[in-house]
Design a protein around this motif. Sequence first.
Motif, short mmCIF file in Angstrom:
data_model
loop_
_atom_site.label_atom_id
_atom_site.label_comp_id
_atom_site.label_asym_id
_atom_site.label_seq_id
_atom_site.Cartn_x
_atom_site.Cartn_y
_atom_site.Cartn_z
N ASN A 1 -21.05 100.39 8.51
CA ASN A 1 -21.52 100.43 9.90
C ASN A 1 -22.92 99.83 10.07
OD1 ASN A 1 -19.14 101.71 10.53
ND2 ASN A 1 -20.03 103.77 10.44
N ASN A 2 -23.45 99.20 9.03
CA ASN A 2 -24.75 98.49 9.06
C ASN A 2 -25.94 99.41 9.31
OD1 ASN A 2 -24.74 95.75 8.42
ND2 ASN A 2 -23.71 95.22 10.33
N SER A 3 -25.81 100.68 8.94
CA SER A 3 -26.92 101.60 9.14
C SER A 3 -28.09 101.30 8.21
CB SER A 3 -26.45 103.05 8.94
OG SER A 3 -25.97 103.22 7.63
N LYS A 4 -27.85 100.55 7.13
CA LYS A 4 -28.91 100.22 6.18
C LYS A 4 -29.58 98.88 6.51
CE LYS A 4 -27.98 103.70 3.34
NZ LYS A 4 -28.95 104.77 3.07
N LEU A 5 -29.06 98.18 7.51
CA LEU A 5 -29.54 96.82 7.77
C LEU A 5 -30.98 96.80 8.25
CD1 LEU A 5 -28.86 93.84 7.84
CD2 LEU A 5 -27.92 94.14 10.12
N SER A 6 -31.33 97.69 9.17
CA SER A 6 -32.70 97.72 9.71
C SER A 6 -33.72 98.01 8.60
CB SER A 6 -32.81 98.77 10.82
OG SER A 6 -34.12 98.84 11.31
N GLU A 7 -33.38 98.95 7.75
CA GLU A 7 -34.29 99.32 6.65
C GLU A 7 -34.54 98.13 5.73
OE1 GLU A 7 -34.17 102.25 2.75
OE2 GLU A 7 -32.91 102.72 4.48
#
Length: 1042
Positions: free
Chosen positions: A492-498
């Motif tokens: 779900n791309n929850s790590k993308l911003s980090e």
Amino acid sequence: MTSVPKPLKFLRPHYGALKSFYETMGDSDLKESLKYRLLGSEGDIGSWGHEYVRMVMDTKSASGHRENFWRHVISRKFGEEEGGWGSREVRESYGVGFWKEIRKEGALMQNKVVFSVGRGRRVKFWKDIWWGNFALCNSFPSLYAIASSKEAWVEEFWDTSGVEGVWSPRFSRPFNDWEVEEVERLLLTIRGARLNPLMEDRMMWNVTLNGIFSVKSLYNDLSSRRAGLFPHGLIWSPSVPSKVSFFSLGRLLGVRARALWEFWFALFGVFWVLPYSVKDTLIEWRGFMLGKKHRKVWKAAPLCLFWAVWMERNRIAFDNEDFSVHRNLAGEISQEYAKRQSEEAPIDDLMELVQQIVAFHMKHNAEPEAVDLLMEVEDLDLLVEHVDKTNHKRTCLYLTSSARYLPGPDDILVLDIAYVIYLKFEEYPNALQIAVFLDNMQYVKQIFTSCDDLLQKKQFCYILARHGVAFELDDEMVVDNDEREALQDIINNSKLSEGYLTLARDIEVMEPKSPEDIYKAHLLDGRASAGASVDSARQNLAATFVNAFVNAGFGQDKLMTVASEASSGGSSGNWLFKNKEHGKASAAASLGMILLWDVDSGLAQIDKYFHSNDNHALALLADYIGKEDPSIRIGAILGLGLAYAGCQNDQIRCKLTPILNDAKAPLDVIAFTAISLGFVYVGSCNEEIAQAIIFALMDRSDSELGEPLTRLLPLGLGLLYLGKQESVEATAEVSKTFNEKIRKYCDMTLLSCAYAGTGNVLKVQHLLGQCAQHLEKGETHQGPAVLGIAMVAMAEELGLEMAIRSLEHLLQYGEQNIRRAVPLALGLLCISNPKVNVMDTLSRLSHDTDTEVAMAAVISLGLIGAGTNNARIAGMLRNLSSYYYKEASLLFCVRIAQGLVHLGKGLLTLAPYHSDRFLLSPSALAGIVTLLHACLDMKAIILGKYHYVLYVLVLAMQPRMLMTVDEDLKPLSVPVRVGQAVDVVGQAGRPKTITGFQTHSTPVLLAAGDRAELATEKYIPVSPILEGFVILKENPDYREDH
């Protein structure tokens, strides 16, 4: 045996030339001696004997005529060049080989010949060396470029009207200020030269003192040019046959069979690192303290090795029974198979032969030949039996590369075989890429269930997240609940911003930038700053977009976000209200781009706008879909489309589909509903949604069908079939029943979307055929046809280059509506990849007299430079901002393009391709294509009140990074080599995959065409392609070298 010597056989066909020469000769002994032969017939020449020829040529009186005699024969046979200094170039294929070879050697003497000018009628003023050491065209190239006659003789520029005569070279135009000095220098150079009408022009050989040519002087000159040593003593060895010596002389190449050399050194007990080239090897070849007997063998060794390797190579290539028989049989089997198939004859005996040939090819590094043969006999399944650990990667690489050039369904079959082979050897990441390419979720599920390694499953999730695949993990794929939840977060791309912010901190670009930092108006003249007063609302709107693009994903900026101590009515609110009416919607939406991917802290900042009393606050919740204000409805609908792009979410379908059938709904709401459904169900071929959009199109009135927004309905329909090829045929047939105002537009849009990224040549030709038609005004379908050419041809590099050429032809010969679409198509082909030729074309078009063409070119300059910080494009756009400072619309486009070039401060890309340009993200392409279709009518949509369509580019935005993480998914800095990717398809062994690399520490940025590889053996990458997030695991075999 004939008594006619070879020179006379050469002369026999030219009896006429000899006879005419004889008749012009003055009285002499030579003429008398030739008389009785040349006054006879052509056949008499054949009876000349050796003794007679010797007598004639040795006659003292003939010495003055011998040279003229042969010169006359050559000039009559081949003709003369201008000036008469040599014969014309020999082009015939028969009877001219002797003189052709002689003439080739003329290049040896070109730089040693000068001219002594007499009358100046046979010497070229610019091109011949007649004054000084160089030709004037080389000494004065800028003047030569504007010379009125580049082939002029010296005599033509000599003016005799004065007392002594003066030089008066002529030029095609008046001189510029900076050229006057160069003209003065030319006249000073040739001031001392004079013509002498009493003397003929002469050619001088400057190697000798007297200027007369001799073979000896030429030989000495060539000998003096030879640089360095030459191993003549070793080449002309008496210990080897002369044919080996001649072969070695011609084989001074760098090809070596290392095993043979090492074997030879071992025999003599010698330890030696071979030099780089064969020539250096021979020069450095010594006896190494060997005895007299052994030294002789040692000296003969390199020549013998050359000969042995060459003979073995020839035997394998031409004489080897295995290879030659198998190659010949493969070709004959293909023909025989086709023949038997047409006759429906049995093929069992052929398939037995195929088995043997394929087995042989696979064992001898000839995988492409084996694959080609099995394709011919339509039995690729046989390949799976013959691959092994040594050749399966090369085999699958060839299969996946060739799939792009095969027609359907052969391309799917080839990829299926590659998938099976990768699974067989547990190359799960490669298998996953093929499964994603095929859009086969069953294959994806099979990979998750087949793999037991949790690290690999995490890498799978990163690959799926990059592609934008909505994939739900279940108990069968990941048993542990916590692990499954963690993996689902990655998808779900929850790590993308980090990861993105980690990259930004590493490169030190976290500080927010204002639009003024991008415009750099201080580098321009005073006109640029005056442009702000032309249309302040439009410029504020442009600044909103620039601010959003530049600070995308960083979570902070200088216009919209506020510091923690500021109140809700701070600078953010102030900027929001500096925008008028519909501009406030884009200003509020820009917060979403600034806070891109950061759901937790982003929602907290956006929440205050939901409670604003202003009607233009943008809401991205389903509750706002039914609001009366069209601006809020469109914001909610488009927001849902962006948030759930590619998810195929049924809840979204149930909420949005009824709007399409709502007779009271405004046209703009219906159009954006179709686009949002296209985003959510991109490439799904969903029949229910397709039917709803078709009915919505059929319900439009004639006046509505002429509106630019109506064209978004066919686009929404086309997005449902993005890349699905033949699946669109039924819907395409239905579209033929549409109103004629929209029918052709719909046909072109459906075709271009269905075959996007396939490289289908037939479809490109069909679209080019549509563009070739000269239509009446008001026809709009050629615009999507032009875009379709780019969409179909962008699949691989060769098709891309050919499409660029075709589009340049359309620019020259196409109608105005085609010219307006060509810049947008070029922008799509080279998105985030600024090719110099495309950049120059768009720069030229940005000054076009047609405003629509200029605006499209400016936007496309932003697209090709998107996220690259390309200095050349940035400079072009700065100059354009000064050029268009009085034209608000064009200046707005320039500002948008400036924001795109600096997208994410250079950390983001819009390129829809990833994974070594193998996978095409459908949601990314959908966002780009939607913007391009909106730009087909720039004034009505982008420059109207629907400028927020620019935000659909968010679907294509991705960090162009390589981020390496450890097994706990924490950033891990390791050295990597980054260079230009090299195509290694069909190459045996382990060829280099990158060239011109530089070594960096991760995280690193990857430009278009770049490829990375680890520069350390301490870690092993879980993914074969180093892009995006790559998990590294420690190499158990690694040992620190102390």
